[in-house]
Design an enzyme around this catalytic site. Sequence first.
Site, PDB file in Angstrom:
ATOM      1  N   GLN A  26      -0.957  -1.280   3.039  1.00 36.48           N
ATOM      2  CA  GLN A  26      -2.139  -2.115   3.269  1.00 36.48           C
ATOM      3  C   GLN A  26      -1.711  -3.533   3.665  1.00 36.48           C
ATOM      4  OE1 GLN A  26      -5.619  -1.217   2.829  1.00 36.48           O
ATOM      5  NE2 GLN A  26      -5.781  -3.114   3.973  1.00 36.48           N
ATOM      6  N   CYS A  65      -9.556  -4.854   2.161  1.00 34.33           N
ATOM      7  CA  CYS A  65      -8.850  -3.582   2.382  1.00 34.33           C
ATOM      8  C   CYS A  65      -9.816  -2.410   2.561  1.00 34.33           C
ATOM      9  CB  CYS A  65      -7.907  -3.314   1.217  1.00 34.33           C
ATOM     10  SG  CYS A  65      -8.735  -3.380  -0.385  1.00 34.33           S
ATOM     11  N   ARG A 108      -4.229   0.327   9.797  1.00 31.19           N
ATOM     12  CA  ARG A 108      -3.539   1.202   8.842  1.00 31.19           C
ATOM     13  C   ARG A 108      -2.807   2.323   9.589  1.00 31.19           C
ATOM     14  NH1 ARG A 108      -5.301   1.611   3.850  1.00 31.19           N
ATOM     15  NH2 ARG A 108      -3.195   2.359   3.496  1.00 31.19           N
ATOM     16  N   ASP A 163     -11.071  -7.953  -2.633  1.00 32.76           N
ATOM     17  CA  ASP A 163     -10.996  -6.515  -2.916  1.00 32.76           C
ATOM     18  C   ASP A 163     -12.036  -6.241  -4.003  1.00 32.76           C
ATOM     19  OD1 ASP A 163     -10.178  -3.879  -3.275  1.00 32.76           O
ATOM     20  OD2 ASP A 163      -8.232  -4.356  -4.147  1.00 32.76           O
ATOM     21  N   HIS A 217       0.313  -1.871  -3.035  1.00 30.86           N
ATOM     22  CA  HIS A 217      -0.297  -1.156  -1.906  1.00 30.86           C
ATOM     23  C   HIS A 217       0.371  -1.696  -0.629  1.00 30.86           C
ATOM     24  CE1 HIS A 217      -2.948   1.291   0.265  1.00 30.86           C
ATOM     25  NE2 HIS A 217      -4.106   0.691   0.070  1.00 30.86           N
ATOM     26  N   ARG A 219      -0.041   8.699  -3.411  1.00 30.94           N
ATOM     27  CA  ARG A 219      -1.036   7.743  -3.915  1.00 30.94           C
ATOM     28  C   ARG A 219      -1.392   8.136  -5.339  1.00 30.94           C
ATOM     29  NH1 ARG A 219      -6.750   5.322  -2.021  1.00 30.94           N
ATOM     30  NH2 ARG A 219      -5.263   4.145  -0.783  1.00 30.94           N
TER      31      ARG A 219
END
Length: 328
Positions: free
Chosen positions: A138, A273, A313, A232, A135, A108
């Site tokens: 996600q 998310c 996730r 987001d 991402h 990440r």
Amino acid sequence: MAFNLKGRSFLTLLDFTPDEIRYLLDLSSELKTSRRAGHRGRTLEGKCIALLFEKPSTRTRCAFVAACVDEGAHPEYLGKNDVQFGKKETTKDTARVLGRMFVGIQFRGFAHKTVEDLAQYSGVPVWNGLTDRFHPTQALADTLTLQENFGKNVRGLGLAYVGDGRNNVANSLLVVSAKLGMDFRCVSPESLFPEKALLEQCRAIAATTGAKITVTAKVDEGVKGAHALYTDVWASMGEEDKIAERIALLKPYQITEGMFQKTGRGDAIFLHCLPAFHNLETEVSKKTPDICEVTEEVFEGPRSRVFDQAENRVHTIKAVMVATLGNK
Ligand code: CP
Ligand code: NVA
């Protein structure tokens, strides 16, 4: 149908066919059922997995750890302040060292090029846990959540992403929607429309899958008929200096119950998310009350599926690791 993804990295969903993505979603769902029934697998038994982080994380880090432990692997967290990476050692050298010691690497961080370099030089599968550009784990969890609410076939499903249309989450939702034939709407101010090259690439994919892609600054047009409204944060990690500018631009795009009325669907759901600003109980939102991209009413209300997304996730990240590395 099973697909052989052994040895593959997972950097962006652009690298996977629609059938491969559907396979990962089916595997996620299977692993979820199994975990909920109390079963734990051994498909990653004895494997050492590196979790390399340049940016903070709650869900992604914890999902990788939980998924590793469930399947018998050992996860090792490597925070940017704990390792030489970036300060005294290049990405290429770090990749070659980690590749000698670990059988898979999660990354990440900031530049997407870093995750590509790790994949190129480590010689082991590398999984993208978020870069400035994408991402993808996600987007898999989000699609699983949509399937759980509206059925397995997501073709034609209306997904309206409302907010910063060019961030990592928006980009990955655009890609997965194009791949799976969804009716994707990016609803944001023009200056935050998705990058042209990515949009063109996704429109070309959409032409082969039947996906519909709409990019509009008009909220009414963008959310009409949508099954899900997704947002987001307005300024992503690394964009803290843009907060004031983004609040000014995005205030009309805050997700409210009024916006849900404009979908015309009583069953429309809310997705995010996370982490989310939805009340004044965080340090940041206390200092900057206008930062909330969604109202408390929607976040805590009956449309919200954000904690299902968070749980998903684990299952989707596990599926990615098992498919690319597992003894299954
Ligand atoms: N959604 C998500 O990636 O959360 P974290 O930043 O907590 O990992
Ligand atoms: N766009 C957000 C996503 C966080 C999970 C960020 O990059 O900060």
